[in-house]
Design an enzyme around this catalytic site. Structure first.
Site, PDB file in Angstrom:
ATOM      1  N   ASP A  12       0.840  -1.192   0.000  1.00 40.56           N
ATOM      2  CA  ASP A  12       0.000   0.000   0.000  1.00 40.56           C
ATOM      3  C   ASP A  12       0.880   1.250   0.000  1.00 40.56           C
ATOM      4  OD1 ASP A  12      -2.144  -1.691   0.194  1.00 40.56           O
ATOM      5  OD2 ASP A  12      -2.619  -1.212   2.286  1.00 40.56           O
ATOM      6  N   GLY A  40      -6.327  -9.812   1.132  1.00 38.32           N
ATOM      7  CA  GLY A  40      -6.015 -11.149   1.606  1.00 38.32           C
ATOM      8  C   GLY A  40      -4.976 -11.147   2.708  1.00 38.32           C
ATOM      9  N   ASN A  42      -4.030  -8.648   4.553  1.00 37.58           N
ATOM     10  CA  ASN A  42      -4.555  -7.953   5.728  1.00 37.58           C
ATOM     11  C   ASN A  42      -5.373  -8.890   6.600  1.00 37.58           C
ATOM     12  OD1 ASN A  42      -3.443  -5.524   4.865  1.00 37.58           O
ATOM     13  ND2 ASN A  42      -5.377  -4.696   4.108  1.00 37.58           N
ATOM     14  N   GLU A 138      -9.946  -9.552  -4.869  1.00 37.34           N
ATOM     15  CA  GLU A 138      -8.816  -8.879  -5.517  1.00 37.34           C
ATOM     16  C   GLU A 138      -7.960  -9.877  -6.297  1.00 37.34           C
ATOM     17  OE1 GLU A 138      -8.023  -4.894  -2.814  1.00 37.34           O
ATOM     18  OE2 GLU A 138      -6.834  -6.678  -2.387  1.00 37.34           O
ATOM     19  N   GLY A 215     -22.715  -0.155  12.501  1.00 38.66           N
ATOM     20  CA  GLY A 215     -22.389  -1.492  12.973  1.00 38.66           C
ATOM     21  C   GLY A 215     -22.534  -2.517  11.868  1.00 38.66           C
ATOM     22  N   ASP A 243     -11.191  -5.506   6.628  1.00 40.15           N
ATOM     23  CA  ASP A 243     -10.379  -6.729   6.626  1.00 40.15           C
ATOM     24  C   ASP A 243     -10.217  -7.276   8.035  1.00 40.15           C
ATOM     25  OD1 ASP A 243     -10.015  -6.466   3.876  1.00 40.15           O
ATOM     26  OD2 ASP A 243      -8.235  -5.219   4.128  1.00 40.15           O
TER      27      ASP A 243
END
EC number: 2.7.1.15
Length: 296
Positions: A12, A40, A42, A138, A215, A243
């Protein structure tokens, strides 16, 4: 107990700005960071920090970025022995702008595009040793569908986080054990004709919809729709909150928790993750989550 993630591994590139720019607009940034990410990875890191035995399945390029991301996963206890290093293709990159307690993200898949059906066939043995598998979108959609089908045929539970959202085949929705969209993703998957409550009642015990500061909502097996309210947080960076929720939820389900209690735990974990900068750096430990739950 073994939990696994099949999905993306990115670096990132995060810019902190006064706000997220509009189309055609330039805004001032104050910081730039290179932070390990990918939905993934994360989610795997979230579970590892919460104490899980978790294996990551995916691909990185044969570049320095890929090496750094593998070392990062290993450093937090994620099993990486079946991650494939792909020659002559760069590791995935995500460009993230953070501003006003929100973010905007552009992803360049790179080696994540090589998480294909042939790769899944190579790792199917260790993958099917899992008690539960967590997936996102992704990686190529045909791979997502293939893994969901493979796991369903071998009675391995699947949590499918449909992000980034694209329409899903009906059989993929039916075969997934749990489906975890946010409100925007749910609209892409199911349209906007039904209210959130009506939609949840169509998929009791399967569909849960995250609703940001409100929430997360779900319909229990008995038909009761519940809203698990969000914990109030001092928000620094929302990157990776979804994530964290997915990882924490998957882990609690693997440990035998019921749907509502798993969501309560996951919701608190997600809120804690927003109080520190960076997707993985902000993810809490099990002790931190339990302490926050006791203080509610």
């Amino acid at each position: 107990m073994k939990v696994s993630v099949v999905g993306s591994i990115n670096m990132d590139m995060t810019v902190v700005a006064e706000r997220i720019p509009l189309k055609g607009e330039t805004v001032h940034g104050s910081e730039i960071h290179h932070i390990p990410g990918g939905k993934g990875a994360n989610q795997a890191v979230a579970m590892a920090k919460l104490g899980a035995q978790v294996e990551m399945f995916g691909c990185v390029g044969d570049d320095e970025t890929g090496k750094n991301l593998l070392e990062n996963l290993k450093s937090v206890g994620v099993e990486t022995s079946h991650i494939m290093v792909v020659e002559n293709i760069p590791t995935g990159i995500a460009f993230i702008t953070v501003g006003e307690d929100d973010n905007a993200i552009v992803v360049v898949p790179g080696a994540n595009g090589m998480v294909d059906k042939a790769y899944v066939d190579r790792i199917r043995g260790p993958l099917l040793e899992s008690d539960i598998v967590l997936l996102q979108q992704e990686i190529p959609m045909e791979t997502v569908e293939y893994v969901v089908d493979l796991c369903a045929r071998h009675q391995v539970k699947v949590v499918l986080n449909p992000a980034p959202a694209v329409p899903l085949k009906k059989e993929t929705i039916e075969k997934a054990t749990y489906l975890t969209p946010n409100e925007h993703e749910a609209a892409i998957l199911f349209g906007t004709e039904l209210s959130t409550e009506e939609l949840l009642k169509r998929y009791p015990g399967k569909l849960l919809i995250t609703q940001g500061s409100k929430g997360v909502s779900a319909c229990l097996e008995d038909g009761t729709v519940v809203l698990v309210p969000a914990r109030k947080a001092h928000v620094v960076d929302t990157t990776g909150a979804g994530d964290t929720l997915n990882g924490a939820f998957t882990l609690r389900i693997a440990m035998g928790a019921d749907l509502k209690s798993a969501l309560e735990y996951a919701n608190v974990a997600a809120s804690l993750s927003t109080e520190r900068f960076g997707a993985q750096g902000g993810m809490p430990t099990d002790g931190e989550v339990r302490k926050a739950m006791e203080g509610r």
